[in-house]
Design an enzyme around this catalytic site. Structure first.
Site, short mmCIF file in Angstrom:
data_model
loop_
_atom_site.label_atom_id
_atom_site.label_comp_id
_atom_site.label_asym_id
_atom_site.label_seq_id
_atom_site.Cartn_x
_atom_site.Cartn_y
_atom_site.Cartn_z
N ALA A 1 0.84 -1.21 0.00
CA ALA A 1 0.00 0.00 0.00
C ALA A 1 0.87 1.25 0.00
O ALA A 1 2.02 1.25 0.45
CB ALA A 1 -0.92 0.01 1.22
N CYS A 2 0.28 2.33 -0.53
CA CYS A 2 0.89 3.66 -0.45
C CYS A 2 -0.23 4.66 -0.22
O CYS A 2 -1.34 4.28 0.15
CB CYS A 2 1.70 3.98 -1.71
SG CYS A 2 0.70 4.14 -3.20
N GLN A 3 0.02 5.94 -0.44
CA GLN A 3 -0.99 6.94 -0.13
C GLN A 3 -2.11 6.99 -1.16
O GLN A 3 -3.28 7.08 -0.81
CB GLN A 3 -0.34 8.32 -0.01
CG GLN A 3 -1.21 9.36 0.67
CD GLN A 3 -1.47 9.05 2.13
OE1 GLN A 3 -0.61 8.53 2.83
NE2 GLN A 3 -2.67 9.35 2.61
N GLY B 1 -1.96 4.90 -4.30
CA GLY B 1 -2.08 3.65 -5.04
C GLY B 1 -1.13 3.47 -6.19
O GLY B 1 -0.93 2.34 -6.65
N PHE C 1 -4.20 4.68 0.79
CA PHE C 1 -4.76 5.09 2.06
C PHE C 1 -5.73 6.27 1.92
O PHE C 1 -6.54 6.52 2.81
CB PHE C 1 -3.64 5.45 3.04
CG PHE C 1 -2.78 4.28 3.43
CD1 PHE C 1 -3.35 3.03 3.64
CD2 PHE C 1 -1.42 4.42 3.59
CE1 PHE C 1 -2.57 1.94 4.00
CE2 PHE C 1 -0.63 3.34 3.95
CZ PHE C 1 -1.20 2.10 4.16
#
Length: 290
Positions: A181-183, A185, A210
């Protein structure tokens, strides 16, 4: 890329007795000299012209190249998702997998986002991280990043971590069921592609990152809401990000008044600086006249 080669051209005009020589180097066209030679006189008058260099457009536009590279990457990512080589999870599904099944979550965000908020129990290994270098090659990138919107978004200059794959290999075996995951996508999808090519076969990508998560989806630690970890700069200070607008719609006028007061303060400061600059200009002008 093959260089542009221009031939040497000589043009003689017998009527005006003018001789013009055009010579060309690999990437430049050069107007080298202009000589006027009267036929009825032995005197020679030479006029030297400044060399005019015109750089040939022999390199692909950088922004266009970036667009093409991103389009190619999206096609690769879509193929990986379509063939289910990388599986898709919503933030809520990822939260269930982490909390109920104790699945590992790999957070690949840079430090400026991770330090604000993170998922409890996650492992942080950034694929791109903040470039704190001040060498000759980094400073121009920092200036460009700031001028191209970094001042507004607060996004610092990032550099790819060449040790990303070795760091992941130290933590997780290649048969691990790994949630990435990242902020937003995109970086996590790029990380999934790297991991898949390195031999990881049980990869799960958090779609939307996120930013798409609700408060109840994940157990979060840190000083800020998880959705706010990716904002910064002037836009965050003024409350003009999508995340802050959504929060304002829920919180009401009390939340909005804080940022309205900041905006008014910015106008007052800008006005004061403008008036101060005028006064200093007048003062300096008076000093010069005396």
């Amino acid at each position: 890329m093959e260089a542009l080669s221009l031939p040497t051209i000589s043009v003689t005009n017998s009527n005006s007795n003018t001789y013009i020589s055009l010579s060309a180097a690999t990437n430049y066209a050069s107007l080298s000299s202009l000589q006027h030679r009267p036929s009825s006189s032995t005197k020679h008058f030479t006029m030297k012209k400044s060399v005019v260099l015109v750089k040939a457009e022999n390199e692909e536009d950088f922004e266009l190249k970036q667009v093409r590279d991103m389009a190619a990457a999206r096609k690769r990512w879509e193929a990986l998702l379509r063939d289910e080589k990388i599986k898709v999870l919503t933030p809520r599904e990822a939260g269930y997998a982490v909390q109920l099944s104790n699945k590992p979550l790999l957070d690949v965000r840079p430090s400026n986002e991770h330090n604000k908020a993170w998922v409890k129990g996650s492992t942080w290994i950034p694929i791109f991280n903040v470039d704190d270098g001040l060498d000759v090659g980094t400073i121009p990138r920092k200036i460009t990043n700031f001028a191209m919107g970094g001042w507004w978004s607060g996004m610092p200059t990032l550099s790819f971590d060449n040790l990303f794959l070795p760091k992941v290999a130290e933590k997780f075996p290649k048969d691990a069921e790994l949630i990435v995951a990242c902020q937003k996508g995109l970086r996590s999808l790029a990380a999934c592609e790297l991991l898949y090519n390195a031999g990881y076969t049980n990869l799960f990508w958090v779609q939307g990152g996120f930013d798409a998560a609700e408060e109840e989806d994940l157990v979060v630690e840190g000083s800020a809401p998880l959705k706010f970890a990716g904002i910064g700069g002037v836009s965050e200070f003024l409350g003009w990000t999508d995340q802050q607008r959504a929060a304002a719609a829920k919180e009401g006028w009390g939340y909005r008044l804080v940022f309205s007061a900041r905006l008014i303060g910015v106008f007052f400061v800008a006005d004061a600086l403008f008036i101060g600059a005028q006064q200093i200009g007048r003062y300096l002008q008076e000093i010069r006249t005396h």
